[in-house]
Design a protein around this motif. Structure first.
Motif, PDB file in Angstrom:
ATOM      1  N   VAL A  44       0.870  -1.131  -0.095  1.00 49.43           N
ATOM      2  CA  VAL A  44      -0.147   0.030   0.059  1.00 49.43           C
ATOM      3  C   VAL A  44       0.783   1.059   0.081  1.00 49.43           C
ATOM      4  O   VAL A  44       0.433   2.302  -0.711  1.00 49.43           O
ATOM      5  CB  VAL A  44      -0.978   0.099   1.191  1.00 49.43           C
ATOM      6  N   LYS A  45       1.935   1.259   0.499  1.00 47.81           N
ATOM      7  CA  LYS A  45       2.773   2.302   1.015  1.00 47.81           C
ATOM      8  C   LYS A  45       3.122   2.889  -0.657  1.00 47.81           C
ATOM      9  O   LYS A  45       3.793   4.150  -0.512  1.00 47.81           O
ATOM     10  CB  LYS A  45       4.079   2.170   1.855  1.00 47.81           C
ATOM     11  N   LYS A  46       3.351   1.961  -1.459  1.00 48.94           N
ATOM     12  CA  LYS A  46       3.971   2.330  -2.720  1.00 48.94           C
ATOM     13  C   LYS A  46       2.936   3.306  -3.566  1.00 48.94           C
ATOM     14  O   LYS A  46       3.242   4.239  -4.369  1.00 48.94           O
ATOM     15  CB  LYS A  46       4.119   1.326  -3.687  1.00 48.94           C
ATOM     16  N   THR A  47       1.669   3.245  -2.855  1.00 50.32           N
ATOM     17  CA  THR A  47       0.569   4.084  -3.552  1.00 50.32           C
ATOM     18  C   THR A  47       0.376   5.660  -2.953  1.00 50.32           C
ATOM     19  O   THR A  47      -0.349   6.474  -3.277  1.00 50.32           O
ATOM     20  CB  THR A  47      -0.864   3.358  -3.650  1.00 50.32           C
ATOM     21  N   MET A  48       0.803   5.809  -1.668  1.00 51.76           N
ATOM     22  CA  MET A  48       0.787   6.869  -0.894  1.00 51.76           C
ATOM     23  C   MET A  48       1.640   8.028  -1.250  1.00 51.76           C
ATOM     24  O   MET A  48       2.949   7.872  -1.849  1.00 51.76           O
ATOM     25  CB  MET A  48       1.131   6.521   0.509  1.00 51.76           C
ATOM     26  N   ILE A  49       1.485   9.037  -1.214  1.00 50.38           N
ATOM     27  CA  ILE A  49       2.022  10.455  -1.546  1.00 50.38           C
ATOM     28  C   ILE A  49       3.515  10.348  -1.128  1.00 50.38           C
ATOM     29  O   ILE A  49       4.405  10.614  -2.014  1.00 50.38           O
ATOM     30  CB  ILE A  49       1.200  11.721  -1.216  1.00 50.38           C
ATOM     31  N   PHE A  50       3.764  10.187   0.071  1.00 51.49           N
ATOM     32  CA  PHE A  50       4.985  10.413   0.664  1.00 51.49           C
ATOM     33  C   PHE A  50       5.495   8.849   1.086  1.00 51.49           C
ATOM     34  O   PHE A  50       6.454   8.850   1.820  1.00 51.49           O
ATOM     35  CB  PHE A  50       5.188  11.183   1.652  1.00 51.49           C
ATOM     36  N   GLY A  51       4.681   7.834   0.836  1.00 50.23           N
ATOM     37  CA  GLY A  51       4.864   6.488   1.249  1.00 50.23           C
ATOM     38  C   GLY A  51       4.920   6.464   2.726  1.00 50.23           C
ATOM     39  O   GLY A  51       5.586   5.521   3.366  1.00 50.23           O
ATOM     40  N   GLN A  52       3.935   7.229   3.303  1.00 50.64           N
ATOM     41  CA  GLN A  52       3.938   7.081   4.849  1.00 50.64           C
ATOM     42  C   GLN A  52       2.358   7.551   5.176  1.00 50.64           C
ATOM     43  O   GLN A  52       1.616   8.103   4.343  1.00 50.64           O
ATOM     44  CB  GLN A  52       4.743   8.011   5.275  1.00 50.64           C
ATOM     45  N   MET A  53       2.066   7.044   6.181  1.00 51.86           N
ATOM     46  CA  MET A  53       0.672   7.602   6.835  1.00 51.86           C
ATOM     47  C   MET A  53       0.865   8.334   8.278  1.00 51.86           C
ATOM     48  O   MET A  53       2.073   8.120   8.845  1.00 51.86           O
ATOM     49  CB  MET A  53       0.198   6.237   7.371  1.00 51.86           C
ATOM     50  N   PRO A  54      -0.286   9.057   8.595  1.00 48.14           N
ATOM     51  CA  PRO A  54      -1.279   8.936   8.127  1.00 48.14           C
ATOM     52  C   PRO A  54      -1.703   9.594   6.900  1.00 48.14           C
ATOM     53  O   PRO A  54      -0.928  10.414   6.400  1.00 48.14           O
ATOM     54  CB  PRO A  54      -2.209   9.776   9.318  1.00 48.14           C
ATOM     55  N   CYS A  55      -2.730   8.915   6.092  1.00 49.76           N
ATOM     56  CA  CYS A  55      -3.214   9.343   5.084  1.00 49.76           C
ATOM     57  C   CYS A  55      -4.667   9.486   5.232  1.00 49.76           C
ATOM     58  O   CYS A  55      -5.172   8.573   5.528  1.00 49.76           O
ATOM     59  CB  CYS A  55      -2.767   8.668   3.945  1.00 49.76           C
ATOM     60  N   LEU A  56      -5.351  10.736   4.347  1.00 55.37           N
ATOM     61  CA  LEU A  56      -6.607  10.904   4.488  1.00 55.37           C
ATOM     62  C   LEU A  56      -7.205  10.988   3.081  1.00 55.37           C
ATOM     63  O   LEU A  56      -6.699  11.956   2.243  1.00 55.37           O
ATOM     64  CB  LEU A  56      -6.981  12.188   5.352  1.00 55.37           C
ATOM     65  N   LYS A  57      -7.987  10.326   2.575  1.00 57.11           N
ATOM     66  CA  LYS A  57      -8.789  10.267   1.449  1.00 57.11           C
ATOM     67  C   LYS A  57     -10.125  11.024   1.684  1.00 57.11           C
ATOM     68  O   LYS A  57     -10.889  10.441   2.094  1.00 57.11           O
ATOM     69  CB  LYS A  57      -8.885   9.101   0.790  1.00 57.11           C
ATOM     70  N   ASP A  58     -10.276  12.240   1.116  1.00 56.44           N
ATOM     71  CA  ASP A  58     -11.572  12.897   1.729  1.00 56.44           C
ATOM     72  C   ASP A  58     -12.011  13.495   0.155  1.00 56.44           C
ATOM     73  O   ASP A  58     -11.710  14.426  -0.416  1.00 56.44           O
ATOM     74  CB  ASP A  58     -11.196  14.427   2.387  1.00 56.44           C
ATOM     75  N   GLY A  59     -12.998  12.754  -0.273  1.00 56.91           N
ATOM     76  CA  GLY A  59     -13.611  13.053  -1.575  1.00 56.91           C
ATOM     77  C   GLY A  59     -12.487  12.924  -2.372  1.00 56.91           C
ATOM     78  O   GLY A  59     -11.958  11.603  -2.322  1.00 56.91           O
TER      79      GLY A  59
END
Length: 210
Positions: A44-59
């Motif tokens: 999953v981290k490969k798909t994240m903006i900075f490869g880290q969390m937390p991440c919020l998908k809002d709309g």
């Protein structure tokens, strides 16, 4: 209406501020958690903006970085004060608490100082400054009698430090009263009690837990 999705690990960590904000304000959200160090997260981290969390998908928007997420939610849900002066004060308070958190993190993960030092010197010195700042405005919260996004980071951090030492807030009556009040918030109480009963880790290692 799209339900926001919060991505983080199965610990409290930095995402707990966001969870508490959602819960206390009765905002529906999807709490997506991954095992720390698990294979699923590695993909999953490969798909994240900075490869880290937390991440919020809002709309349609994907937001990374804890502070950016909290401020976004503060603006969106009216939890950012009622003036530019309020917003700046909350921003300063939030960053101040984050600085204290990093001292705590260095103790937890890096053994940067002894338990005696962090409990008796480092944290009390920081809490003294936060106590003075908290008392600038009257009311139950950082600013007046309405919660702001910064109240959730303050509460979670005070709760984490209370795990280190049950008496650490005794010399800071304003902060202690705030911490006790937050534990009784109608939308938080059941969640906090379950969290405590389940022994949900604050950090990725158990150090500092009772």
């Amino acid at each position: 209406m799209t339900v926001p999705q919060l991505y983080y690990f199965t610990i409290r960590g930095f995402a707990e501020y966001i969870r508490l904000l959602f819960l206390d304000n009765d905002i529906k959200f999807e709490d997506i958690r991954y095992e720390y160090g698990g294979k699923e997260w590695e993909e999953v981290k490969k798909t994240m903006i900075f490869g880290q969390m937390p991440c919020l998908k809002d709309g349609k928007q994907e937001i990374a970085q804890t502070g950016a997420i909290m401020r976004h939610l503060g603006r969106k849900h009216g939890l950012n004060g009622s003036s530019e002066e309020d917003a700046t004060f909350l921003d300063m308070f939030f960053e101040g608490v984050r600085d204290v958190r990093m001292k705590y993190v260095r103790f937890i993960y890096m053994d940067a100082e002894t338990r005696e030092d962090i409990v008796n010197k480092t944290l009390p010195d920081c809490l003294e400054k936060l106590e003075k700042l908290f008392k600038i405005h009257s009311g139950d919260f950082i600013i007046g009698n309405k919660p702001s996004y910064a109240d959730y980071i303050l509460f979670e951090e005070l709760d984490a430090y209370h795990h280190l030492d049950a008496h650490i807030l005794d010399k800071f009556p304003a902060l202690k009263k705030f911490w006790e009040m937050m534990w009784q918030r109608p939308n938080l109480k059941a969640y906090l009690e379950k969290r405590k009963a389940d022994g949900v880790w604050i950090n990725a290692i158990e150090k500092g837990m009772k």
